[in-house]
Design a protein around this motif. Sequence first.
Motif, short mmCIF file in Angstrom:
data_model
loop_
_atom_site.label_atom_id
_atom_site.label_comp_id
_atom_site.label_asym_id
_atom_site.label_seq_id
_atom_site.Cartn_x
_atom_site.Cartn_y
_atom_site.Cartn_z
N SER A 135 -38.28 -34.49 60.90
CA SER A 135 -37.95 -35.88 61.21
C SER A 135 -36.51 -36.24 60.87
O SER A 135 -35.87 -37.00 61.60
CB SER A 135 -38.92 -36.82 60.48
N ARG A 136 -35.96 -35.66 59.81
CA ARG A 136 -34.61 -36.03 59.38
C ARG A 136 -33.52 -35.23 60.08
O ARG A 136 -32.42 -35.73 60.30
CB ARG A 136 -34.46 -35.82 57.87
N LYS A 137 -33.81 -33.97 60.39
CA LYS A 137 -32.75 -33.08 60.88
C LYS A 137 -32.99 -32.51 62.28
O LYS A 137 -32.14 -32.61 63.15
CB LYS A 137 -32.55 -31.90 59.89
N LEU A 138 -34.17 -31.88 62.47
CA LEU A 138 -34.36 -31.11 63.70
C LEU A 138 -34.42 -31.98 64.95
O LEU A 138 -33.68 -31.74 65.91
CB LEU A 138 -35.63 -30.24 63.59
N VAL A 139 -35.28 -33.00 64.94
CA VAL A 139 -35.42 -33.81 66.15
C VAL A 139 -34.17 -34.65 66.42
O VAL A 139 -33.70 -34.69 67.56
CB VAL A 139 -36.72 -34.65 66.12
N PRO A 140 -33.55 -35.29 65.40
CA PRO A 140 -32.27 -35.96 65.69
C PRO A 140 -31.23 -35.00 66.27
O PRO A 140 -30.49 -35.35 67.18
CB PRO A 140 -31.84 -36.50 64.32
N ALA A 141 -31.19 -33.76 65.77
CA ALA A 141 -30.21 -32.78 66.28
C ALA A 141 -30.52 -32.43 67.73
O ALA A 141 -29.62 -32.37 68.58
CB ALA A 141 -30.23 -31.52 65.41
N LEU A 142 -31.80 -32.20 68.04
CA LEU A 142 -32.18 -31.85 69.42
C LEU A 142 -31.88 -33.02 70.38
O LEU A 142 -31.42 -32.81 71.50
CB LEU A 142 -33.66 -31.46 69.47
N PHE A 143 -32.12 -34.23 69.92
CA PHE A 143 -31.85 -35.42 70.76
C PHE A 143 -30.33 -35.54 71.01
O PHE A 143 -29.89 -35.82 72.12
CB PHE A 143 -32.41 -36.67 70.09
N ASN A 144 -29.52 -35.30 69.97
CA ASN A 144 -28.07 -35.36 70.16
C ASN A 144 -27.56 -34.29 71.11
O ASN A 144 -26.65 -34.53 71.90
CB ASN A 144 -27.35 -35.27 68.80
N LEU A 145 -28.16 -33.10 71.04
CA LEU A 145 -27.79 -32.05 72.00
C LEU A 145 -28.12 -32.48 73.43
O LEU A 145 -27.37 -32.21 74.37
CB LEU A 145 -28.51 -30.73 71.65
N PHE A 146 -29.25 -33.14 73.57
CA PHE A 146 -29.65 -33.68 74.89
C PHE A 146 -28.62 -34.72 75.37
O PHE A 146 -28.16 -34.68 76.51
CB PHE A 146 -31.05 -34.29 74.79
N LEU A 147 -28.23 -35.63 74.48
CA LEU A 147 -27.27 -36.69 74.85
C LEU A 147 -25.91 -36.10 75.23
O LEU A 147 -25.20 -36.63 76.08
CB LEU A 147 -27.09 -37.67 73.68
N ASP A 148 -25.56 -34.97 74.60
CA ASP A 148 -24.26 -34.34 74.89
C ASP A 148 -24.31 -33.36 76.07
O ASP A 148 -23.33 -32.66 76.33
CB ASP A 148 -23.75 -33.61 73.64
N GLY A 149 -25.46 -33.31 76.73
CA GLY A 149 -25.56 -32.48 77.94
C GLY A 149 -25.75 -31.00 77.70
O GLY A 149 -25.47 -30.17 78.56
N TRP A 150 -26.26 -30.65 76.53
CA TRP A 150 -26.44 -29.22 76.22
C TRP A 150 -27.84 -28.70 76.54
O TRP A 150 -28.05 -27.48 76.53
CB TRP A 150 -26.17 -28.99 74.73
N MET A 151 -28.79 -29.57 76.75
CA MET A 151 -30.17 -29.11 76.91
C MET A 151 -30.45 -28.60 78.32
O MET A 151 -29.91 -29.12 79.29
CB MET A 151 -31.14 -30.25 76.57
N PRO A 152 -31.31 -27.59 78.41
CA PRO A 152 -31.67 -27.09 79.74
C PRO A 152 -32.53 -28.11 80.50
O PRO A 152 -33.13 -29.00 79.89
CB PRO A 152 -32.48 -25.83 79.44
N LYS A 153 -32.55 -27.94 81.81
CA LYS A 153 -33.37 -28.83 82.64
C LYS A 153 -34.85 -28.69 82.26
O LYS A 153 -35.58 -29.65 82.18
CB LYS A 153 -33.14 -28.43 84.11
N HIS A 154 -35.26 -27.44 82.05
CA HIS A 154 -36.66 -27.19 81.65
C HIS A 154 -36.72 -27.01 80.14
O HIS A 154 -36.25 -26.02 79.59
CB HIS A 154 -37.21 -25.95 82.36
N LEU A 155 -37.29 -28.01 79.46
CA LEU A 155 -37.33 -28.01 78.00
C LEU A 155 -38.68 -28.55 77.52
O LEU A 155 -39.19 -29.53 78.06
CB LEU A 155 -36.21 -28.91 77.45
N ALA A 156 -39.25 -27.89 76.51
CA ALA A 156 -40.43 -28.45 75.83
C ALA A 156 -40.24 -28.26 74.33
O ALA A 156 -39.85 -27.17 73.87
CB ALA A 156 -41.70 -27.74 76.29
#
Length: 510
Positions: free
Chosen positions: A26-47
Amino acid sequence: MSATSDSSKTHPTIFFIFGGTGDLTSRKLVPALFNLFLDGWMPKHLAIVAMGRTAFTDEQFREELLKDINQFSRRGKADQAKWDVFSKSVYFQVSDINNTATYEEQAARIAKFTQDAGEAPNVIYYLAVAPRFFGTITENLNRHKLAADAERTRIVIEKPFGHDLASAKELNRQLCSIFSERQIYRIDHYLGKETVQNILAFRFANSIFEPLWNRNNIDHVQISVTEQLGVGSRGGYYDEAGAMRDMIQNHILQLLCLVAMEPPVSFQADEVRNRKVDVLNSVRKFSPEDIQRNTVRGQYSKGWIEGKEVPGYREEQGVNPQSNTETFAAIKFFVDNWRWHGVPFYLRTGKRMHQSSSVITIQFKDVPHMIFPSEAVEGWQQNRLIISIQPEMSVRMQVQAKRPGLEMALNPVDMIFDYNGTYTGDTPEAYETLLLDTMLGDQTLFMRGDQVEAAWDLLMPILNAWSGKKSLSFPNYSADSWGPETAEALIARDGFHWFTLPLKNNGHHG
């Protein structure tokens, strides 16, 4: 340590987080993954599939995570429209790591995701759980053939990686019987910090430093990681670990490796990691006499910090009232190779210290001949390169300069590269860097098995000596001090003193 922001580089990815309802998620992993998404780093297919025992539905879990993101993300409150897009990729799986059904459900999820993506995805298992569960999870993943694709499957292990050399070797043996070394990502968030990564850049991207980076020019090196905080709610864990296991074995020895390593031939992960292991193998081993002479341990007593009374270590919740565990450690190391022969490396770390900071100080030798009269050099100081990791992120070179005026008078001045002054925008959190590298398959910033074992091997004589002999002087430093007096004596014997950087603000460790 990716070079460009191109989300096409990230392959379809499914992330399983064991310990999905824990603090780390809750403190580190999900905020980090969300920020990667906002910065355009996440793949189109993600789970992103969080695993846990709580009976959450996907929707309930997403609501909980949104609260966490609003509280813990470096960007603050989430944009609702962007969160709605991202959260569609987040799922919760009610699971029990001992139950076959858990792994069968994972297999079914992977099969469906593969079908939807149209190709085999990267599958990342993140073990955000207590180390005692590592073995059960990895064996079950293997039993259910969930680790079979060596090309696409990765496992991320949080520290602590072992409690001593024997347990680290056993854990490596267990992991390597199922995964190959290139699938194992031993994560140390310290290595994801911007300033830590910049040590490599400053050393090897600038021709002015490398010719000076040796025993001919460097007097000594200090690495100081101090914390104002006490053990807080971690008393039970910390009493088993202590400052050596909690900070020196991983974070601080990593910094030592980055400062002392030889130039790698290339920036390939294994090439960089080979050079780090070389450093640990070159550090002089400790004899019983060396331990007596070159190490100091301490434990804090009660005191006042910023106007508040704080308890001593032995009064903290979960701590044995007669505890022999160190909350402070200072060690003098020597790296026995051609580059560093005879140059002392002083490392220290402690809790309830006067300020929270992580600073590397490289002190250069004095000028060989002083041409200035004594009255001109009252404030004389040897040149220093100071790398501040936190709370201030900066690199400063301390040099001598003439003071304005009619007479020749010298004083030290700082040439500063300050992140905040040079770059606009937020600096990515360490976990953002490390999670992206995991997705891209870049192991440069992750510890290899032989490096972990070499670090334990180096420290075991000290740990054994300390645990075998109760310190009669504990507690031996008060809260809001710079540690025990013997730590000052350790460095003063060689004619040096611990360097502290005057800080603009004082934060606690991330």
